[in-house]
Design a protein around this motif. Structure first.
Motif, PDB file in Angstrom:
ATOM      1  N   ARG A  20       0.825  -1.211   0.000  1.00 46.25           N
ATOM      2  CA  ARG A  20       0.000   0.000   0.000  1.00 46.25           C
ATOM      3  C   ARG A  20       0.855   1.256   0.000  1.00 46.25           C
ATOM      4  O   ARG A  20       0.557   2.236  -0.694  1.00 46.25           O
ATOM      5  N   GLU A  21       1.917   1.243   0.810  1.00 48.30           N
ATOM      6  CA  GLU A  21       2.818   2.394   0.860  1.00 48.30           C
ATOM      7  C   GLU A  21       3.486   2.608  -0.493  1.00 48.30           C
ATOM      8  O   GLU A  21       3.593   3.736  -0.989  1.00 48.30           O
ATOM      9  N   VAL A  22       3.928   1.532  -1.109  1.00 42.39           N
ATOM     10  CA  VAL A  22       4.560   1.623  -2.429  1.00 42.39           C
ATOM     11  C   VAL A  22       3.574   2.178  -3.450  1.00 42.39           C
ATOM     12  O   VAL A  22       3.906   3.054  -4.262  1.00 42.39           O
ATOM     13  N   ALA A  23       2.342   1.680  -3.431  1.00 47.21           N
ATOM     14  CA  ALA A  23       1.331   2.151  -4.380  1.00 47.21           C
ATOM     15  C   ALA A  23       1.080   3.638  -4.213  1.00 47.21           C
ATOM     16  O   ALA A  23       0.971   4.381  -5.200  1.00 47.21           O
ATOM     17  N   GLU A  24       1.017   4.096  -2.977  1.00 43.76           N
ATOM     18  CA  GLU A  24       0.757   5.511  -2.725  1.00 43.76           C
ATOM     19  C   GLU A  24       1.911   6.383  -3.192  1.00 43.76           C
ATOM     20  O   GLU A  24       1.700   7.410  -3.840  1.00 43.76           O
ATOM     21  N   VAL A  25       3.137   5.984  -2.865  1.00 44.88           N
ATOM     22  CA  VAL A  25       4.298   6.789  -3.220  1.00 44.88           C
ATOM     23  C   VAL A  25       4.503   6.854  -4.738  1.00 44.88           C
ATOM     24  O   VAL A  25       4.781   7.912  -5.307  1.00 44.88           O
ATOM     25  N   PHE A  26       4.323   5.716  -5.410  1.00 44.26           N
ATOM     26  CA  PHE A  26       4.561   5.669  -6.847  1.00 44.26           C
ATOM     27  C   PHE A  26       3.322   6.058  -7.662  1.00 44.26           C
ATOM     28  O   PHE A  26       3.362   6.069  -8.886  1.00 44.26           O
ATOM     29  N   ASN A  87      10.736  -6.645   2.378  1.00 44.40           N
ATOM     30  CA  ASN A  87      11.966  -6.052   2.864  1.00 44.40           C
ATOM     31  C   ASN A  87      12.666  -5.328   1.712  1.00 44.40           C
ATOM     32  O   ASN A  87      12.094  -5.143   0.632  1.00 44.40           O
ATOM     33  N   LYS A  88      13.892  -4.891   1.945  1.00 42.30           N
ATOM     34  CA  LYS A  88      14.603  -4.107   0.937  1.00 42.30           C
ATOM     35  C   LYS A  88      14.774  -4.885  -0.362  1.00 42.30           C
ATOM     36  O   LYS A  88      14.602  -4.334  -1.461  1.00 42.30           O
ATOM     37  N   ASP A  89      15.099  -6.181  -0.247  1.00 49.50           N
ATOM     38  CA  ASP A  89      15.284  -6.988  -1.453  1.00 49.50           C
ATOM     39  C   ASP A  89      13.970  -7.129  -2.223  1.00 49.50           C
ATOM     40  O   ASP A  89      13.941  -7.069  -3.455  1.00 49.50           O
ATOM     41  N   GLY A  90      12.873  -7.315  -1.485  1.00 50.93           N
ATOM     42  CA  GLY A  90      11.581  -7.430  -2.136  1.00 50.93           C
ATOM     43  C   GLY A  90      11.197  -6.158  -2.849  1.00 50.93           C
ATOM     44  O   GLY A  90      10.692  -6.186  -3.987  1.00 50.93           O
ATOM     45  N   PHE A  91      11.438  -5.025  -2.207  1.00 49.97           N
ATOM     46  CA  PHE A  91      11.134  -3.748  -2.836  1.00 49.97           C
ATOM     47  C   PHE A  91      11.980  -3.542  -4.088  1.00 49.97           C
ATOM     48  O   PHE A  91      11.482  -3.099  -5.130  1.00 49.97           O
ATOM     49  N   THR A  92      13.268  -3.865  -3.974  1.00 43.93           N
ATOM     50  CA  THR A  92      14.158  -3.692  -5.128  1.00 43.93           C
ATOM     51  C   THR A  92      13.676  -4.518  -6.315  1.00 43.93           C
ATOM     52  O   THR A  92      13.641  -4.050  -7.456  1.00 43.93           O
ATOM     53  N   LEU A  93      13.301  -5.742  -6.034  1.00 41.95           N
ATOM     54  CA  LEU A  93      12.809  -6.625  -7.088  1.00 41.95           C
ATOM     55  C   LEU A  93      11.526  -6.068  -7.709  1.00 41.95           C
ATOM     56  O   LEU A  93      11.363  -6.052  -8.930  1.00 41.95           O
ATOM     57  N   LEU A  94      10.622  -5.586  -6.885  1.00 40.85           N
ATOM     58  CA  LEU A  94       9.361  -5.039  -7.380  1.00 40.85           C
ATOM     59  C   LEU A  94       9.580  -3.763  -8.172  1.00 40.85           C
ATOM     60  O   LEU A  94       8.997  -3.578  -9.251  1.00 40.85           O
ATOM     61  N   ALA A  95      10.431  -2.870  -7.639  1.00 38.58           N
ATOM     62  CA  ALA A  95      10.619  -1.565  -8.268  1.00 38.58           C
ATOM     63  C   ALA A  95      11.359  -1.636  -9.594  1.00 38.58           C
ATOM     64  O   ALA A  95      11.357  -0.666 -10.361  1.00 38.58           O
ATOM     65  N   MET A  96      11.991  -2.774  -9.895  1.00 30.61           N
ATOM     66  CA  MET A  96      12.662  -2.914 -11.190  1.00 30.61           C
ATOM     67  C   MET A  96      11.679  -2.710 -12.347  1.00 30.61           C
ATOM     68  O   MET A  96      12.066  -2.249 -13.427  1.00 30.61           O
ATOM     69  N   GLY A  97      10.418  -3.040 -12.103  1.00 33.61           N
ATOM     70  CA  GLY A  97       9.429  -2.910 -13.164  1.00 33.61           C
ATOM     71  C   GLY A  97       8.828  -1.526 -13.273  1.00 33.61           C
ATOM     72  O   GLY A  97       8.015  -1.282 -14.177  1.00 33.61           O
ATOM     73  N   PHE A  98       9.182  -0.624 -12.370  1.00 31.14           N
ATOM     74  CA  PHE A  98       8.652   0.741 -12.413  1.00 31.14           C
ATOM     75  C   PHE A  98       9.609   1.612 -13.223  1.00 31.14           C
ATOM     76  O   PHE A  98      10.801   1.692 -12.913  1.00 31.14           O
ATOM     77  N   THR A  99       9.104   2.289 -14.243  1.00 25.31           N
ATOM     78  CA  THR A  99       9.967   3.089 -15.127  1.00 25.31           C
ATOM     79  C   THR A  99       9.517   4.545 -15.127  1.00 25.31           C
ATOM     80  O   THR A  99       8.437   4.888 -14.629  1.00 25.31           O
ATOM     81  N   GLY A 100      10.370   5.386 -15.703  1.00 28.42           N
ATOM     82  CA  GLY A 100      10.082   6.807 -15.786  1.00 28.42           C
ATOM     83  C   GLY A 100      10.925   7.602 -14.808  1.00 28.42           C
ATOM     84  O   GLY A 100      11.456   7.069 -13.837  1.00 28.42           O
ATOM     85  N   SER A 101      11.050   8.925 -15.073  1.00 20.79           N
ATOM     86  CA  SER A 101      11.901   9.773 -14.242  1.00 20.79           C
ATOM     87  C   SER A 101      11.369   9.892 -12.821  1.00 20.79           C
ATOM     88  O   SER A 101      12.128   9.862 -11.847  1.00 20.79           O
ATOM     89  N   LYS A 102      10.038  10.011 -12.674  1.00 18.68           N
ATOM     90  CA  LYS A 102       9.475  10.111 -11.331  1.00 18.68           C
ATOM     91  C   LYS A 102       9.686   8.814 -10.559  1.00 18.68           C
ATOM     92  O   LYS A 102       9.972   8.827  -9.362  1.00 18.68           O
ATOM     93  N   ALA A 103       9.532   7.693 -11.247  1.00 20.39           N
ATOM     94  CA  ALA A 103       9.736   6.397 -10.600  1.00 20.39           C
ATOM     95  C   ALA A 103      11.152   6.282 -10.072  1.00 20.39           C
ATOM     96  O   ALA A 103      11.388   5.758  -8.984  1.00 20.39           O
ATOM     97  N   THR A 104      12.114   6.788 -10.848  1.00 17.92           N
ATOM     98  CA  THR A 104      13.515   6.750 -10.416  1.00 17.92           C
ATOM     99  C   THR A 104      13.713   7.557  -9.142  1.00 17.92           C
ATOM    100  O   THR A 104      14.414   7.136  -8.214  1.00 17.92           O
ATOM    101  N   GLN A 105      13.070   8.734  -9.079  1.00 12.24           N
ATOM    102  CA  GLN A 105      13.184   9.572  -7.884  1.00 12.24           C
ATOM    103  C   GLN A 105      12.587   8.862  -6.660  1.00 12.24           C
ATOM    104  O   GLN A 105      13.160   8.898  -5.564  1.00 12.24           O
TER     105      GLN A 105
END
Length: 251
Positions: A20-26, A87-105
């Protein structure tokens, strides 16, 4: 705590965030984030529950568990819904699929948050694993707690003791003063009307001196026992006794 560290929290010894936190932030739909996590879970072979003692910290496929299923209560309709903690590894794995300049930030914000929390953990002293050392540590903590409680009690007692005498105690002292003066007059066969005022002034002066106050009305609770003891053993000062003799000689 910085804005970054508010994105993560410590759960069972791991720095984590939620779907939920990831969805809100991204700026993504929570259902879409859950869909992406489900796809990853299928690829890595299932989800482990960190709250289950049988699986906490147990490697799975040579890896640390990275996702765990949870539920939360919706603030508006109070219904229970699914979310996934990672955890951090799970987030890293998930965020690999998020693209765009805002996603990078946003990724950088999360990485900084994870790093800050992990640094905080590293700076904390490790708890002993040996049972004897744990007992010693517990005893030390208990001793320190007892000291702090003792200090707090002393402060409370000091505050209570500095309260001005309540009306009941003040009246008790007033009556004790009158009785003691009357007793002295009777024992020494003095004229009460002549010497009453002088004797009261002498006794009140001694009371004020021993209690460290200017007037009897300022007596505090902590002075009560000392003052009552003084009254019980009081005798007038030598100067007052001389003054009484002079008064008795007056016609």
């Amino acid at each position: 705590m910085t804005e970054q560290t508010q994105l993560v929290e410590m759960i069972n010894g791991q720095v984590t965030t939620t779907s939920r936190e990831v969805a809100e932030v991204f700026g993504k739909s929570h259902q879409h984030v859950l869909r992406d996590i489900d796809g990853l879970v299928k690829q890595i072979g299932g989800v482990q529950n960190w709250t289950d003692p049988s699986t906490v910290g147990v490697p799975k496929n040579e890896q640390t568990p990275i996702f765990t299923e949870e539920t939360y209560i919706h603030e508006q309709n109070h219904q229970e819904y699914r979310q996934v903690r990672m955890n951090k590894d799970g987030f890293t794995l998930l965020a690999m699929g998020f693209t765009g300049s805002k996603a990078t930030q946003f990724k950088l914000r999360y990485i900084q948050a994870f790093n800050e929390m992990e640094e905080t953990l590293r700076s904390q002293p490790a708890l002993p694993t040996n049972p004897l050392d744990q007992i010693v540590l517990l005893a030390q903590g208990t001793t320190q707690l007892s000291k702090e409680v003792g200090k707090l009690k002393n402060k409370v007692d000091e505050l209570d003791g500095n309260q001005v005498l309540n009306s009941a105690r003040y009246e008790y002292i007033s009556k004790a003063v009158s009785a003691k003066v009357r007793e002295y007059v009777n024992v020494n066969n003095l004229n009460y009307k002549k010497v009453n005022g002088e004797l009261r002034r002498d006794l009140n002066r001694q009371i004020n001196e021993v209690a460290g106050v200017k007037i009897r009305r300022d007596l505090r609770d902590k002075d009560f026992d000392t003052v009552t003891q003084l009254i019980s053993i009081w005798t007038p000062a030598a100067a007052t006794i001389y003054q009484l003799k002079q008064m008795e000689l007056e016609v």
